[in-house]
Scaffold this motif. Sequence first.
Motif, PDB file in Angstrom:
ATOM      1  N   GLN A  91       0.907  -1.118  -0.085  1.00  0.00           N
ATOM      2  CA  GLN A  91       0.060  -0.007  -0.054  1.00  0.00           C
ATOM      3  C   GLN A  91       0.748   1.371   0.026  1.00  0.00           C
ATOM      4  N   ASP A  92       2.088   1.046   0.231  1.00  0.00           N
ATOM      5  CA  ASP A  92       2.892   2.408   0.799  1.00  0.00           C
ATOM      6  C   ASP A  92       4.212   2.465  -0.484  1.00  0.00           C
ATOM      7  N   ASP A  93       4.313   1.770  -1.506  1.00  0.00           N
ATOM      8  CA  ASP A  93       5.273   1.867  -2.284  1.00  0.00           C
ATOM      9  C   ASP A  93       4.672   2.703  -3.798  1.00  0.00           C
ATOM     10  N   VAL A  94       5.597   2.706  -4.704  1.00  0.00           N
ATOM     11  CA  VAL A  94       5.423   3.320  -5.975  1.00  0.00           C
ATOM     12  C   VAL A  94       5.788   2.644  -7.030  1.00  0.00           C
ATOM     13  N   TRP A  95       4.923   2.126  -8.053  1.00  0.00           N
ATOM     14  CA  TRP A  95       5.133   1.398  -9.174  1.00  0.00           C
ATOM     15  C   TRP A  95       5.792   2.180 -10.087  1.00  0.00           C
ATOM     16  N   LEU A  96       7.057   1.855 -10.908  1.00  0.00           N
ATOM     17  CA  LEU A  96       7.420   2.628 -12.117  1.00  0.00           C
ATOM     18  C   LEU A  96       6.435   2.340 -13.518  1.00  0.00           C
ATOM     19  N   PRO A  97       6.277   3.245 -14.281  1.00  0.00           N
ATOM     20  CA  PRO A  97       5.456   3.081 -15.403  1.00  0.00           C
ATOM     21  C   PRO A  97       5.406   1.762 -16.211  1.00  0.00           C
ATOM     22  N   GLU A  98       6.711   1.281 -16.328  1.00  0.00           N
ATOM     23  CA  GLU A  98       7.367   0.055 -17.163  1.00  0.00           C
ATOM     24  C   GLU A  98       6.735  -1.217 -16.522  1.00  0.00           C
ATOM     25  N   LYS A  99       6.532  -1.219 -14.975  1.00  0.00           N
ATOM     26  CA  LYS A  99       6.511  -2.530 -14.488  1.00  0.00           C
ATOM     27  C   LYS A  99       5.513  -3.759 -15.121  1.00  0.00           C
ATOM     28  N   ARG A 130      10.244   8.451   3.054  1.00  0.00           N
ATOM     29  CA  ARG A 130       8.735   8.658   3.138  1.00  0.00           C
ATOM     30  C   ARG A 130       8.388   9.620   1.956  1.00  0.00           C
ATOM     31  N   ASN A 131       9.069  10.724   1.589  1.00  0.00           N
ATOM     32  CA  ASN A 131       8.645  11.672   0.685  1.00  0.00           C
ATOM     33  C   ASN A 131       9.267  11.216  -0.875  1.00  0.00           C
ATOM     34  N   LEU A 132       9.591   9.966  -0.993  1.00  0.00           N
ATOM     35  CA  LEU A 132       9.906   9.521  -2.287  1.00  0.00           C
ATOM     36  C   LEU A 132      11.320  10.023  -2.813  1.00  0.00           C
ATOM     37  N   THR A 133      12.215  10.528  -1.847  1.00  0.00           N
ATOM     38  CA  THR A 133      13.589  10.918  -2.095  1.00  0.00           C
ATOM     39  C   THR A 133      14.415   9.875  -2.199  1.00  0.00           C
ATOM     40  N   PRO A 134      15.335   9.874  -3.526  1.00  0.00           N
ATOM     41  CA  PRO A 134      15.860   8.660  -3.501  1.00  0.00           C
ATOM     42  C   PRO A 134      17.022   8.441  -2.779  1.00  0.00           C
ATOM     43  N   ARG A 217       9.001   2.425  -0.492  1.00  0.00           N
ATOM     44  CA  ARG A 217       9.271   3.438   0.536  1.00  0.00           C
ATOM     45  C   ARG A 217       9.489   2.668   1.710  1.00  0.00           C
ATOM     46  N   TRP A 218      10.492   3.479   2.735  1.00  0.00           N
ATOM     47  CA  TRP A 218      10.919   2.863   4.034  1.00  0.00           C
ATOM     48  C   TRP A 218      10.428   4.079   4.828  1.00  0.00           C
ATOM     49  N   HIS A 219       9.747   3.491   5.764  1.00  0.00           N
ATOM     50  CA  HIS A 219       9.294   4.623   6.911  1.00  0.00           C
ATOM     51  C   HIS A 219       8.807   4.083   8.290  1.00  0.00           C
ATOM     52  N   GLY A 220       8.489   4.793   9.353  1.00  0.00           N
ATOM     53  CA  GLY A 220       8.576   4.194  10.563  1.00  0.00           C
ATOM     54  C   GLY A 220       7.379   3.015  10.591  1.00  0.00           C
ATOM     55  N   THR A 225      10.297  -2.610   7.644  1.00  0.00           N
ATOM     56  CA  THR A 225      11.353  -1.591   7.911  1.00  0.00           C
ATOM     57  C   THR A 225      11.919  -2.106   9.137  1.00  0.00           C
ATOM     58  N   GLY A 226      11.285  -2.870  10.099  1.00  0.00           N
ATOM     59  CA  GLY A 226      11.788  -2.994  11.328  1.00  0.00           C
ATOM     60  C   GLY A 226      11.923  -1.934  12.290  1.00  0.00           C
ATOM     61  N   GLY A 227      13.103  -1.916  13.010  1.00  0.00           N
ATOM     62  CA  GLY A 227      13.299  -0.869  13.944  1.00  0.00           C
ATOM     63  C   GLY A 227      14.159   0.350  13.355  1.00  0.00           C
ATOM     64  N   LEU A 228      14.348   0.123  11.931  1.00  0.00           N
ATOM     65  CA  LEU A 228      15.203   1.191  11.231  1.00  0.00           C
ATOM     66  C   LEU A 228      14.588   2.602  10.938  1.00  0.00           C
ATOM     67  N   ALA A 229      13.079   2.598  11.270  1.00  0.00           N
ATOM     68  CA  ALA A 229      12.396   3.967  10.942  1.00  0.00           C
ATOM     69  C   ALA A 229      12.866   4.639   9.789  1.00  0.00           C
ATOM     70  N   ASP A 230      13.369   5.934   9.751  1.00  0.00           N
ATOM     71  CA  ASP A 230      13.378   6.725   8.640  1.00  0.00           C
ATOM     72  C   ASP A 230      14.891   6.622   7.969  1.00  0.00           C
ATOM     73  N   ASP A 231      15.735   5.949   8.881  1.00  0.00           N
ATOM     74  CA  ASP A 231      17.223   5.813   8.476  1.00  0.00           C
ATOM     75  C   ASP A 231      17.243   4.906   7.519  1.00  0.00           C
ATOM     76  N   VAL A 232      17.179   5.251   6.113  1.00  0.00           N
ATOM     77  CA  VAL A 232      17.048   4.274   5.112  1.00  0.00           C
ATOM     78  C   VAL A 232      18.556   3.830   4.861  1.00  0.00           C
TER      79      VAL A 232
END
Length: 378
Positions: A91-99, A130-134, A217-220, A225-232
């Motif tokens: 529910q929280d990822d983003v697919w690229l157009p060619e998938k 979380r903001n889709l920043t690479p 997307r990695w987020h808390g 993500t386990g316990g890694l929260a925002d630190d990708v």
Amino acid sequence: MRISIAMATYNGERYVREQLESLGAQTRMPDELVVRDDGSTDGTVEILRAFARAAPFPVRVYPGECNLGYTRNFLEAARLCTGDWIAFCDQDDVWLPEKLATIERYATTERCAAGGGTLLIVHSAETVDRNLTPTRVRYPDFRRRGVYGQFQLPTWWIVEGFVMAFRADLMSILPDEEQQRPAALPPMPRGHDAAICRLARILGDVVVLPDRLALHRWHGASLTTGGLADDVRGIRRSRNLFRRLRKLLSASGADLHLQQSRDAASQAQIYRYLGERQNREDWRRKLLLAETHYSAFSEWMATRARLCEEPSFWRRLGHLLRLAGGYARFSGSSLIGIRACAKAISLDVIVVLTGPDRFSRAPVDETVAAGRDRSPDR
């Protein structure tokens, strides 16, 4: 060829819109989107229904009356799909157009279309915050394209569901955990993706693609993500941490080998059960072969455990001789891979020469081919 998307949701209103928009932006539209919600208490279901009314493809939303947990929620969504191929969708990822176009290109090759060939296609992805920043971290990061046949991938090889698409036939093999599985039978591998990966590598071919086809997307609040929260950047650190933890666990030698022996014995029971109830003769043979294979591997690992505990040099040497056939049988095209098996040989020789007391301080054993953070169902 029809491609279905099986999405599982739970309190996902923050990110699910972006995921749905990415599905609508595919260059090859899905033939249907099937969503099973797991009892959300936020606005997730309303967002799904609004998307269903405007989507350029059929969308069916099934609000759950009870909470099943992510594994059964995904599998229930997949069982409701009608396509020839099914792609799991978080529910929280983003697919690229060619998938989907890329998946269709490989799924419609002569090898796949024959029906007994490719059962699973997996691809690479890029991790974002979380903001889709690479983050410049690819996860998973497959470096080359390849096709792997029966038992050519290690037994614990698993990829996350968001990077896979599989033939819908596989769903007919999986028993419903609550209604069909006998109480005496060990549970299926935890995770919808684990169950599909293990069946696919036994029954057919797995296609691995280096193509980056999704943003993970990695987020808390993410289950993976386990316990890694925002630190990708912690993805890399978590891998190193797992290696160190695995080495610490290996200091108990026999305990680790016994655990792997029990796991393999459980898998053998599962594949015998699935094989005996399988109508397709070719799949029946492969499942029963897997049962034999895993039973032998279980006994081999139990012998390795006895080697680690044996105080007598001559008895350790006898155990090593009994293990010799397994080094060939379970390497390369089988359960643990060539490199892991080479390490197993080296480790076992060290144990024979030094004894269990010295081994208890040795920080080695990497025969387990895969590991993964995964938090509890809920």
